[in-house]
Scaffold this motif. Sequence first.
Motif, PDB file in Angstrom:
ATOM      1  N   VAL A  76       1.170  -1.384  -0.072  1.00  0.00           N
ATOM      2  CA  VAL A  76       0.375   0.292   0.393  1.00  0.00           C
ATOM      3  C   VAL A  76       0.596   1.007   0.074  1.00  0.00           C
ATOM      4  CG1 VAL A  76      -2.281   1.247   1.542  1.00  0.00           C
ATOM      5  CG2 VAL A  76      -1.919  -1.311   1.267  1.00  0.00           C
ATOM      6  N   GLY A  77       1.131   2.557  -0.598  1.00  0.00           N
ATOM      7  CA  GLY A  77       1.284   3.581  -0.811  1.00  0.00           C
ATOM      8  C   GLY A  77       2.637   3.703  -2.079  1.00  0.00           C
ATOM      9  N   PRO A  78       2.815   4.789  -2.392  1.00  0.00           N
ATOM     10  CA  PRO A  78       3.840   4.893  -3.600  1.00  0.00           C
ATOM     11  C   PRO A  78       5.205   3.852  -3.215  1.00  0.00           C
ATOM     12  CG  PRO A  78       4.102   6.544  -2.406  1.00  0.00           C
ATOM     13  CD  PRO A  78       2.515   5.785  -1.488  1.00  0.00           C
ATOM     14  N   LEU A  79       5.351   3.139  -4.509  1.00  0.00           N
ATOM     15  CA  LEU A  79       6.829   2.511  -4.519  1.00  0.00           C
ATOM     16  C   LEU A  79       8.087   3.110  -4.299  1.00  0.00           C
ATOM     17  CD1 LEU A  79       5.860   0.365  -7.528  1.00  0.00           C
ATOM     18  CD2 LEU A  79       5.638   0.047  -5.242  1.00  0.00           C
ATOM     19  N   PRO A  80       8.540   3.121  -4.300  1.00  0.00           N
ATOM     20  CA  PRO A  80      10.140   3.790  -4.342  1.00  0.00           C
ATOM     21  C   PRO A  80      10.777   4.345  -4.888  1.00  0.00           C
ATOM     22  CG  PRO A  80      10.578   1.279  -3.393  1.00  0.00           C
ATOM     23  CD  PRO A  80       9.406   1.298  -2.883  1.00  0.00           C
ATOM     24  N   THR A  81      10.848   5.449  -4.924  1.00  0.00           N
ATOM     25  CA  THR A  81      12.067   6.492  -6.157  1.00  0.00           C
ATOM     26  C   THR A  81      13.240   4.808  -6.312  1.00  0.00           C
ATOM     27  OG1 THR A  81      12.751   7.957  -5.133  1.00  0.00           O
ATOM     28  CG2 THR A  81      10.317   8.530  -5.827  1.00  0.00           C
ATOM     29  N   VAL A  82      13.604   5.796  -7.242  1.00  0.00           N
ATOM     30  CA  VAL A  82      15.635   5.560  -7.134  1.00  0.00           C
ATOM     31  C   VAL A  82      15.968   6.754  -6.665  1.00  0.00           C
ATOM     32  CG1 VAL A  82      17.220   6.239  -9.044  1.00  0.00           C
ATOM     33  CG2 VAL A  82      14.980   5.442 -10.192  1.00  0.00           C
ATOM     34  N   GLU A  83      15.581   7.736  -6.431  1.00  0.00           N
ATOM     35  CA  GLU A  83      16.489   8.629  -5.730  1.00  0.00           C
ATOM     36  C   GLU A  83      16.540   7.729  -4.044  1.00  0.00           C
ATOM     37  OE1 GLU A  83      14.355   9.438  -7.283  1.00  0.00           O
ATOM     38  OE2 GLU A  83      16.365  10.163  -8.914  1.00  0.00           O
ATOM     39  N   GLN A  84      15.166   7.498  -3.792  1.00  0.00           N
ATOM     40  CA  GLN A  84      14.902   7.348  -2.330  1.00  0.00           C
ATOM     41  C   GLN A  84      15.663   5.966  -2.140  1.00  0.00           C
ATOM     42  OE1 GLN A  84      10.558   6.633  -2.412  1.00  0.00           O
ATOM     43  NE2 GLN A  84      10.445   8.363  -0.549  1.00  0.00           N
ATOM     44  N   LEU A  85      16.219   4.644  -2.971  1.00  0.00           N
ATOM     45  CA  LEU A  85      16.873   3.657  -3.452  1.00  0.00           C
ATOM     46  C   LEU A  85      18.131   3.935  -2.670  1.00  0.00           C
ATOM     47  CD1 LEU A  85      14.580   1.476  -5.794  1.00  0.00           C
ATOM     48  CD2 LEU A  85      14.426   0.957  -3.347  1.00  0.00           C
ATOM     49  N   ARG A  86      18.336   4.860  -3.716  1.00  0.00           N
ATOM     50  CA  ARG A  86      19.797   4.502  -3.630  1.00  0.00           C
ATOM     51  C   ARG A  86      20.197   5.694  -2.565  1.00  0.00           C
ATOM     52  NH1 ARG A  86      20.027   7.729  -9.159  1.00  0.00           N
ATOM     53  NH2 ARG A  86      20.833   6.323 -10.719  1.00  0.00           N
ATOM     54  N   ALA A  87      19.240   5.963  -1.274  1.00  0.00           N
ATOM     55  CA  ALA A  87      20.030   6.307  -0.183  1.00  0.00           C
ATOM     56  C   ALA A  87      19.624   5.451   0.819  1.00  0.00           C
ATOM     57  CB  ALA A  87      18.481   8.056   0.112  1.00  0.00           C
ATOM     58  N   LEU A  88      18.829   4.738   0.382  1.00  0.00           N
ATOM     59  CA  LEU A  88      18.639   3.373   1.167  1.00  0.00           C
ATOM     60  C   LEU A  88      19.756   2.744   1.015  1.00  0.00           C
ATOM     61  CD1 LEU A  88      15.301   2.822   0.775  1.00  0.00           C
ATOM     62  CD2 LEU A  88      15.883   4.155   2.970  1.00  0.00           C
ATOM     63  N   LEU A  89      20.338   1.917  -0.163  1.00  0.00           N
ATOM     64  CA  LEU A  89      21.632   1.175  -0.469  1.00  0.00           C
ATOM     65  C   LEU A  89      22.678   1.592   0.351  1.00  0.00           C
ATOM     66  CD1 LEU A  89      20.053   0.074  -3.893  1.00  0.00           C
ATOM     67  CD2 LEU A  89      19.622  -1.598  -2.193  1.00  0.00           C
ATOM     68  N   ALA A  90      23.000   3.381   0.311  1.00  0.00           N
ATOM     69  CA  ALA A  90      23.890   3.837   0.799  1.00  0.00           C
ATOM     70  C   ALA A  90      23.669   3.957   2.217  1.00  0.00           C
ATOM     71  CB  ALA A  90      23.901   5.841   0.503  1.00  0.00           C
ATOM     72  N   GLU A  91      23.111   4.260   2.438  1.00  0.00           N
ATOM     73  CA  GLU A  91      23.076   4.541   4.161  1.00  0.00           C
ATOM     74  C   GLU A  91      23.708   2.784   4.521  1.00  0.00           C
ATOM     75  OE1 GLU A  91      22.390   5.050   7.724  1.00  0.00           O
ATOM     76  OE2 GLU A  91      22.265   6.042   6.515  1.00  0.00           O
ATOM     77  N   ALA A  92      22.682   1.506   4.211  1.00  0.00           N
ATOM     78  CA  ALA A  92      23.274  -0.030   4.064  1.00  0.00           C
ATOM     79  C   ALA A  92      24.276  -0.187   3.991  1.00  0.00           C
ATOM     80  CB  ALA A  92      22.639  -0.452   3.394  1.00  0.00           C
ATOM     81  N   ASP A  93      25.018   0.083   2.761  1.00  0.00           N
ATOM     82  CA  ASP A  93      26.865  -0.059   2.402  1.00  0.00           C
ATOM     83  C   ASP A  93      27.384   0.939   3.670  1.00  0.00           C
ATOM     84  OD1 ASP A  93      28.000  -1.562   0.633  1.00  0.00           O
ATOM     85  OD2 ASP A  93      28.720   1.037  -0.073  1.00  0.00           O
ATOM     86  N   ARG A  94      26.878   2.107   4.367  1.00  0.00           N
ATOM     87  CA  ARG A  94      27.339   2.476   4.869  1.00  0.00           C
ATOM     88  C   ARG A  94      27.711   1.662   6.242  1.00  0.00           C
ATOM     89  NH1 ARG A  94      25.360   7.087   3.392  1.00  0.00           N
ATOM     90  NH2 ARG A  94      23.981   6.745   4.468  1.00  0.00           N
ATOM     91  N   GLY A  95      27.139   0.495   6.705  1.00  0.00           N
ATOM     92  CA  GLY A  95      26.997   0.102   7.830  1.00  0.00           C
ATOM     93  C   GLY A  95      25.614   0.147   8.897  1.00  0.00           C
TER      94      GLY A  95
END
Length: 98
Positions: A76-95
């Motif tokens: 339910v709700g909007p799907l994540p944008t490319v920018e949101q996905l990049r931010a999530l992946l960068a955060e996870a990559d930084r640990g």
Amino acid sequence: MDLTVLVVPGCPHAPLVRKRLSLALDEPADTAVTWREITDNADAERLGMHGSPTLLINGADPLAPPGHPASLSCRVGPLPTVEQLRALLAEADRGGVV
């Protein structure tokens, strides 16, 4: 980083999420994405599916609303944008915790 996308069979949102995730990863990338089709509530609950598609980053769904129960349903709700996905992946990559 472990990336898994959980989807119900025939999920209409899966192609868009696949495209956005590919762009966010700047594919071809060395990060593999596992796609799992989920067909029963027990698996949805065990894996932490919060609607289809669910993106798990290192086993957690960073997009699930707090307290939202696992379910075998459409997201339910909007799907994540490319920018949101990049931010999530960068955060996870930084640990960081996503």
